[in-house]
Every structure is written in C-alpha cells, then in structure tokens.
Scaffold this motif. Structure first.
Motif, short mmCIF file in Angstrom:
data_model
loop_
_atom_site.label_atom_id
_atom_site.label_comp_id
_atom_site.label_asym_id
_atom_site.label_seq_id
_atom_site.Cartn_x
_atom_site.Cartn_y
_atom_site.Cartn_z
N MET A 180 49.21 54.00 28.42
CA MET A 180 47.48 53.06 27.99
C MET A 180 47.36 52.20 28.97
O MET A 180 48.24 52.11 30.06
N SER A 181 45.49 52.50 29.18
CA SER A 181 45.22 51.89 30.36
C SER A 181 44.13 51.31 30.07
O SER A 181 43.49 51.27 28.74
N ASP A 182 43.57 49.84 31.53
CA ASP A 182 42.82 48.92 30.89
C ASP A 182 41.24 49.29 31.30
O ASP A 182 41.34 49.61 32.31
N ARG A 183 40.54 49.40 30.63
CA ARG A 183 39.05 49.37 30.64
C ARG A 183 38.79 48.69 32.45
O ARG A 183 37.91 48.90 33.29
N ALA A 184 38.57 48.25 32.15
CA ALA A 184 38.50 47.33 33.32
C ALA A 184 38.97 47.48 34.85
O ALA A 184 38.26 47.79 35.39
N PHE A 185 40.48 47.30 34.52
CA PHE A 185 40.82 48.41 35.84
C PHE A 185 40.73 49.17 36.20
O PHE A 185 40.33 49.64 37.40
N ILE A 186 39.96 50.70 35.41
CA ILE A 186 39.57 51.31 35.45
C ILE A 186 38.46 51.75 36.26
O ILE A 186 37.95 52.16 37.45
N ALA A 187 37.66 50.88 35.15
CA ALA A 187 36.41 50.02 36.21
C ALA A 187 36.33 49.48 37.59
O ALA A 187 35.36 50.71 38.29
N GLN A 188 36.97 49.14 38.02
CA GLN A 188 37.31 49.12 39.31
C GLN A 188 37.33 49.65 39.87
O GLN A 188 37.06 50.04 41.17
N ILE A 189 38.71 50.54 40.30
CA ILE A 189 38.90 51.53 40.76
C ILE A 189 37.92 52.51 41.03
O ILE A 189 37.46 53.33 42.24
N GLU A 190 37.34 52.79 40.42
CA GLU A 190 35.77 53.61 40.10
C GLU A 190 34.61 53.05 40.90
O GLU A 190 34.03 54.36 41.40
N GLY A 191 34.47 51.79 41.74
CA GLY A 191 34.18 51.07 42.29
C GLY A 191 33.45 49.98 41.42
O GLY A 191 32.05 49.34 42.47
N TYR A 192 33.30 50.05 40.51
CA TYR A 192 32.92 48.90 39.43
C TYR A 192 32.47 47.78 40.67
O TYR A 192 34.00 47.09 40.26
N GLY A 193 32.09 46.86 39.99
CA GLY A 193 32.90 45.47 40.41
C GLY A 193 32.04 44.36 39.33
O GLY A 193 31.67 44.41 38.33
#
Length: 89
Positions: free
Chosen positions: A1-14
């Motif tokens: 299970m992964s957190d969508r917000a965490f994945i977005a941050q890893i991809e460079g989103y803030g």
C-alpha cells in the motif's frame, strides 16, 4: 500500500495552495474566496492550471485573482555547524 501524497513528493511535486478570489453573477460587488490545495509541480503548476481551466469552463463565477504558495516538502537535509569541538577520546 502506498500513499499518493508521498509518491507525488518523491516525483518532485510540492504542496501548492491557491487562494482564488472570485465574483458570483448574483453578487458582482462581493468578492469571495475559495482555498484550493493539492500537490503540484512548480513553476508550471499543471494541476492548478488544469483546475482553473475547469473552473472557467464549468463554474459561473468570474475569477478576480489567484494567489499561489508552494512548498517543496521533500528536499536534501540541511545541517548547521555548531561552534566547539567534540572529543571522542
């Protein structure tokens, strides 16, 4: 299970917050505020501009202005040297 917000941050989103000031057709002299928050990529803000395009097409409120704040939450660690010497003897 992964957190969508965490994945977005890893991809460079803030975390992006937008204050959208607008007028409703029924009350043109009254400025109202809508607060919007989502993970987005600065400086292009594709998610925010997608939302604003949707607003202009689907919502009968005229946007007066938009104020944007953005914070890159995941970044290299910062450290600061401290005066003094530590002896490991």
């Amino acid at each position: 299970m992964s957190d969508r917000a965490f994945i977005a941050q890893i991809e460079g989103y803030g975390l992006t917050t937008a204050e959208i000031y607008y007028f409703l057709p029924d009350h043109p002299s009254l400025v109202q505020l809508f607060a919007w928050q989502e993970y987005d990529a600065a400086p292009d803000f594709p998610v925010l501009f997608g939302f604003l395009d949707h607003w202009r097409r689907e919502i009968e409120a005229e946007i007066q202005s938009v104020r944007i704040a953005h914070e890159q939450l995941i970044r290299p660690a910062e450290w600061q040297a401290v005066d003094g010497v530590i002896s490991l003897d």
